[in-house]
Design a protein around this motif. Structure first.
Motif, mmCIF file in Angstrom:
data_model
loop_
_atom_site.group_PDB
_atom_site.id
_atom_site.type_symbol
_atom_site.label_atom_id
_atom_site.label_comp_id
_atom_site.label_asym_id
_atom_site.label_seq_id
_atom_site.Cartn_x
_atom_site.Cartn_y
_atom_site.Cartn_z
ATOM 1 N N VAL C 10 -17.921 97.229 -35.159
ATOM 2 C CA VAL C 10 -17.102 98.141 -34.369
ATOM 3 C C VAL C 10 -17.198 99.532 -34.965
ATOM 4 O O VAL C 10 -16.995 99.713 -36.166
ATOM 5 C CB VAL C 10 -15.632 97.686 -34.341
ATOM 6 N N GLU C 12 -15.411 102.915 -34.575
ATOM 7 C CA GLU C 12 -14.182 103.403 -33.953
ATOM 8 C C GLU C 12 -13.581 104.504 -34.806
ATOM 9 O O GLU C 12 -13.502 104.378 -36.022
ATOM 10 C CB GLU C 12 -13.187 102.244 -33.838
ATOM 11 N N ALA C 172 -9.651 108.998 -29.097
ATOM 12 C CA ALA C 172 -10.008 107.726 -29.715
ATOM 13 C C ALA C 172 -11.280 107.222 -29.056
ATOM 14 O O ALA C 172 -11.428 107.300 -27.840
ATOM 15 C CB ALA C 172 -8.883 106.721 -29.530
ATOM 16 N N ARG C 174 -14.065 103.965 -29.243
ATOM 17 C CA ARG C 174 -14.502 102.703 -29.834
ATOM 18 C C ARG C 174 -15.751 102.231 -29.127
ATOM 19 O O ARG C 174 -15.814 102.202 -27.896
ATOM 20 C CB ARG C 174 -13.398 101.658 -29.687
ATOM 21 N N ASP C 176 -18.582 98.963 -29.383
ATOM 22 C CA ASP C 176 -18.815 97.647 -29.968
ATOM 23 C C ASP C 176 -20.311 97.361 -30.003
ATOM 24 O O ASP C 176 -20.985 97.458 -28.987
ATOM 25 C CB ASP C 176 -18.109 96.573 -29.144
#
Lengths: 399, 394, 317
Positions: C10, C12, C172, C174, C176
């Motif tokens: 991840v 992030e 923010a 993120r 994956d």
């Protein structure tokens, strides 16, 4: 090639390249007053103003920065195209780790040297405050041990190896930091302005990664640097003295390999030798008047002095100790205050190149080296593996 | 002019290699995926890393999910003793451009260019949202497929194309890829009518309008003048190359046109008066509708075979797909199948940035089979190169 | 090869974005349910506004207020919204030219009646978010505005000043990924799990790489022949870490060393413990110590052998 802007120059040798504009932002820990576009435009506009040119005079833009994760924007040059007046023009993005600011300038210079374009804007930046440098440098990777020691811990063992190899006394690093921070006081754009700096303060600052103390490490900065490069005709029209490029080179070696000399990497010495050969320099210590080298930790000054051929092997520290690299020494190193005083990572290399240009143009202001005619700009990155350098002079190349 | 001896500053593609592109490489690291491609392209020329004057690569940290990902790939080059080397954070076509400029300065006679991308490790349409304006676009997470769909809709609305024509582009690409062992989408190629029966993925785009998600790598060797001749009997001369960028925001552009492609083509000499016709165009159009925009921008007529390799609709290793276009175009010339070819690469949302290279052979095109070799052979080697050495001065 | 290691990765971070004057005005305006544009040199109104002219790149600051209704210039139906997109149910992406603007803004159109209800040229209006913070998402989405007619006339000038302006935003992000270290490192990691350290030998230069990375970086050829190295090795150089690294549960000071395992062609990095930190020295002989469940050695401790001579490891720093 049928580029209508310029006649084909093949068979006529390289076009000489001149630096006619230099601009940089005020570098600080966090430029909270500007967007990414605002930051890069501040440097670009100053470079254009220095050259007394407009956005429309620029044929192409070459931009560099270190990892995109620092700002969380993938290939930010796409978003910055309009901000840098590149619409309808070529825009090229370079990324060669910490050396990128230097590499970017060299790619831009080649566009002029190859007569592909006449006038090129080159720019490098980092806005480290958008994220966190340590996060950006060391994203957690599955199966790998977390980086045990932080950025300084990566370099400090090499400093110890240097000290062991050369028997350098422990106080040399502090001398470098003290010098660079004092030089920074003469540079209005520098990030760190420690008015009350003393050698004692450096020497008593906390030991972070023994043998490297807090005051011997670089800050984390927001900032940008830009240059306008042009050909002979462009230089003839420029209002202020140009800096002429006499040599430029990049060298790379693998990150880690059996037999690597992390203290004095061969890629660094090969790169310098190539630049000196191009510039016809045989005695760098005598023939070069000022050096802007990439010194993120104080001890890298004596290490690079040897690597770049300014001092004999094992003698870099004695050169530093003698005061030769002070602003009034016989080979001033980092008169701008260097990376130890200002470190917007992606821009740090271009700042070295640009400050070298300012020196030979006689436009370095309070940190001007008296009578500087030839200066070296140096950048490096990765695991001491990527190097880029250029040598600029007040006089145009003769050949 | 194309049949005369090139002047010393002229640069040619002398070798091209690529991986067999796949949805996901079988657990290979990037360097493990790249290494055989580098060995292949160097092997074609007989040059070793040490005989290459300049190396330049293209890749993206965001694609890999790791900062400095290109430093690992350098392990595959064998950069010892140290090499003159650079890297662009974009498609390898721009690495080739940087290398071409380096060769034009006269400082180098040979260059190795490579690029690679493993799109499989992330969610590519989502990763690409991160290259959008970080204030007004990226926070909405508009995926690359949706942005391409906006462009396709604009073309349909303008009656510049039809869904049937787009399906035809897909069918033609897949049929062409049947002969390309490196392509990912191959084999049976349904006709346009069959494709049109499919449901929309992101209306107006159907599955066939989208590229596959691919892992892959590619490499090219460039050389100047006489050196190029020593390294191959059929250099693909780069007669011109240029790239241009447009405003970033798709809402600020006319998505039915590509003025940057047109401009780059002009500067690359594609429209030069008296120039021979373009036999082949390798277009970096990952979405069917983008081919329509590019054909118009490049003024391609019926006489030009578009994406005879199958193009990015049949293999789209991001960061390598543009370089592959140049390699494929050069390979056609090397095989004597084309006399003049145009290669195109793109970067950014909705064709924001575009590169055009014009490649030519020395003489007239021969019959497709005359030069021998299949798509798998890449470029034909020069019999005069002995002992695997590239000749002096390299 | 199905035994290659893979794991979720991840990436992030909450990025802090400072805005500068124009974006600050635009995003604060959205908070106050006002949409601002900027007038370019050629008179066109650009929305969202930029600090620079889209053609000349000169600085522009003449803000204007544009309408909150507009016309769809193109659209795409997003039947399967992804994480982070404006609406969780199927919607249309639209480019909307707001009344008074000359460029189009990208956003979502909530069209509950499905793709058949969406057309280019349809009229739409802003649906404001309930809670607004000064971000593009303060526009929740657009919604159809049937029977609406475009507003004529030029937009009105706006000073761009608001009480308590927004000067930055936190974005923010993120992503994956599925990480695989590749074949060579998988072989190395599998051996480590058995508390053995296996490097790979270059077929050309014969050096042993630990950890192996799939290629000999100096020869540019694949490594393959596995060679077990160590377990003991020599500290070639080190530093003493006095600041606590984020997320690491190690008491400072500790020693971070470069350790050349016996038989390896280069040093790897690890912590040296089991000895006071100020007694660690170059040449110290050490061996790995694994802890329960750990794949990598937790640290290296002295073997008690005499120190190695500098000559024996000076090429392995």
């Amino acid at each position: 090639m049928s580029n209508s802007e310029v006649p084909s120059g093949r068979g006529r040798g390289k076009e000489p390249v001149a630096v006619v504009g230099v601009g940089q932002t005020k570098h600080v820990a966090a430029r909270r007053d500007v967007s990414l576009a605002g930051l890069v435009r501040e440097a670009a506009r100053r470079a254009l103003e220095d050259a007394e040119l407009t956005w429309g005079d620029v044929d192409a833009v070459v931009i560099g920065k270190a990892p995109d994760f620092f700002e969380g924007v993938m290939m930010p040059e796409l978003y910055l195209a309009d901000a840098l007046g590149a619409v309808g023009k070529p825009m090229l993005r370079v990324h060669t780790a910490g050396s990128v600011g230097g590499s970017t300038a060299l790619v831009a210079a080649n566009l002029v040297a190859a007569r592909v374009h006449r006038t090129v804007l080159t720019l490098a930046f980092e806005k480290q405050s958008e994220s966190n440098a340590m996060w950006g440098l060391s994203l957690p990777v599955p199966f790998q041990q977390p980086l045990l020691a932080g950025a300084g811990g990566f370099f400090a063992p090499h400093v110890r190896a240097y000290m062991h190899r050369t028997s350098a006394p422990g106080h040399i690093g502090a001398l470098v930091a003290y010098k660079d921070r004092r030089n920074a006081l003469k540079n209005p754009y520098a990030h760190l302005h420690e008015e009350d700096i003393t050698l004692e303060k450096v020497r008593s600052s906390p030991m972070l990664w023994d043998p490297v103390r807090y005051s011997e490490t670089c800050p984390s900065s927001d900032g940008a640097c830009a240059m306008v490069l042009t050909d002979r005709a462009g230089a003839a029209r420029t209002p202020r003295p140009p800096a002429w490029m006499h040599g430029g080179a990049m060298r790379s070696e693998p990150t880690l390999f059996a037999g690597k000399d992390a203290v004095s990497p061969r890629a660094g010495s090969d790169c310098a030798a190539d630049v000196y050969r191009q510039a016809g320099i045989t005695e760098p210590r005598r023939e070069i008047d000022a050096v802007e080298m990439y010194v993120p930790f104080s001890w890298y000054e004596p290490m690079w002095l040897e690597n770049l051929g300014f001092a004999k092997e094992g003698q870099g520290w004695t050169m530093t100790e003698s005061g030769a690299t002070e602003l009034d020494g016989d080979l001033p190193v980092n008169p701008s205050g260097g990376v130890l005083s200002t470190n917007p990572i992606g821009a740090s290399g271009m700042l070295r190149f640009a400050e070298a240009a300012l020196q030979v143009r006689g436009l370095a202001g309070a940190h001007q080296v008296e009578g500087a005619r030839r200066a070296l700009g140096h950048a490096y990155g990765g695991g001491s593996q990527f190097f880029s350098m250029w040598l600029v002079a007040a006089d145009p190349p003769t050949s | 002019m194309t049949s005369t001896e090139p002047d010393p500053g002229q640069v040619a593609v002398v070798a091209f290699a690529q991986s067999r592109h796949a949805r996901a490489t079988e657990g290979l690291s990037e360097v493990e995926m790249l290494l055989p491609v580098l060995r292949d392209v160097l092997g074609q020329t007989g040059l070793s890393t040490g005989q290459i004057d300049f190396t330049c690569s293209g890749s993206s940290d965001y694609l890999a999910g790791r900062p400095f990902s290109f430093t690992m790939a350098l392990d595959g080059v064998g950069a010892w003793p140290p090499i003159a080397e650079s890297h662009v954070e974009t498609d390898g076509a721009w690495a080739l451009y940087e290398a071409w400029v380096k060769l034009l300065t006269g400082e180098a006679e040979t260059a190795l260019v490579y690029s690679y991308g493993k799109s499989s490790v992330g969610d590519l349409p989502e990763v690409l949202t991160r290259q959008l304006d970080p204030y007004c676009l990226a926070p909405l997470w508009p995926d690359s497929v949706s942005l391409a769909a906006l462009q396709a809709r604009a073309l349909l609305d303008a009656e510049a194309t039809s869904e049937r024509e787009l399906a035809g582009i897909a069918a033609r690409s897949r049929a062409a890829a049947a002969d390309n062992p490196h392509a990912q989408v191959r084999g049976t190629s349904p006709d346009a009518a069959t494709l049109l029966a499919d449901a929309y993925v992101t209306q107006p785009l159907r599955r066939h309008d989208l590229p596959p998600v691919s892992d892959g790598a590619a490499a090219v060797v460039l050389a100047t003048g006489r050196t190029a001749r020593r390294l191959t009997s059929r250099p693909a001369w780069i007669r011109g190359m240029d790239h241009r960028i447009e405003a970033h925001s798709p809402g600020a552009r006319d998505l039915t046109r590509s003025p940057s492609t047109r401009l780059a083509a002009e500067h690359a000499g594609l429209f030069d008066p008296g120039a021979p016709p373009v036999d082949v165009a390798e277009l970096h159009a990952p979405f069917t509708a983008q081919e329509v925009v590019l054909r118009d921008a490049l003024r391609l007529g019926e006489g030009t075979a578009v994406n005879p390799s199958g193009g990015p609709l049949t293999a789209n290793p991001v960061m390598a797909a543009g370089l592959i276009r140049i390699g494929e175009a050069a390979a056609r010339i090397a095989r004597g199948e084309a006399r003049r070819a145009v290669a195109h690469a793109t970067s950014g949302p909705c064709l924001q940035q575009n590169l055009v290279a014009v490649l030519e052979s020395d003489g007239p095109a021969e019959d497709g089979s005359a030069a021998g070799g299949s798509a798998e052979d890449g470029l034909v080697k020069d019999g005069s190169v002995e002992d695997g050495q590239g000749g002096e001065g390299v | 090869m199905d035994d290659v290691l893979t794991a979720p990765m991840v990436v992030e971070f909450p990025f802090t974005r400072s805005l500068g004057p124009v974006l600050s005005a635009f995003l604060t305006g959205l908070r106050e349910r006002t949409v601002l544009g900027v007038t370019a040199a050629d008179g066109r109104v650009v929305v969202p506004p930029t600090e620079y002219d889209p053609v000349t790149a000169e600085e522009i600051r003449d803000l204007v207020e544009v309408g909150q209704r507009g016309t769809v210039t193109t659209w795409a139906w997003n039947g399967a919204p992804r994480r982070g997109q404006p609406l969780a149910h199927p919607f249309a992406w639209v480019l909307v030219r707001l009344d008074g603007a000359d460029t189009a803004l990208l956003h979502a159109l909530d069209a509950p009646e499905g793709p058949d209800s969406v057309t280019t040229g349809m009229r739409v209006r802003v649906r404001w978010a309930q809670e607004r913070t000064g971000a593009i998402t303060d526009i929740a989405c657009f919604e159809p505005a049937p029977h609406d007619t475009p507003l004529r006339g030029r937009p009105t000038s706006h000073p761009g000043t608001f009480a308590e302006p927004v000067t930055s935003l936190v974005a923010a992000a993120r992503l994956d990924y599925t990480y695989s270290p590749g074949r060579a490192q998988t072989r190395y990691l599998n051996a480590l799990a058995e508390h053995r350290t296996k490097g790979e030998r270059c077929p050309e230069c014969r050096k042993v790489y630990v950890p192996p990375r799939g290629a000999c970086p100096t020869c540019g050829v694949a490594t393959g022949e596995q060679v077990e190295v160590g377990p003991a090795g020599t500290v070639t150089t080190f530093c003493v870490v006095n600041i606590k690294a984020k997320g690491l549960d190690i008491e400072v000071p500790y020693v971070y060393g470069h350790i050349a395992l016996d038989g390896a062609g280069l040093a790897l990095h690890g912590r040296v413990a089991g000895i006071p930190y100020d007694q660690v020295r170059m040449g110290l002989r050490v061996e790995p110590v694994w802890t329960e469940g750990g794949r990598h050695p937790d640290h290296y401790r002295p073997t008690g052998e005499p120190d190695a001579a500098y000559e024996t490891y000076k090429e392995l720093l």
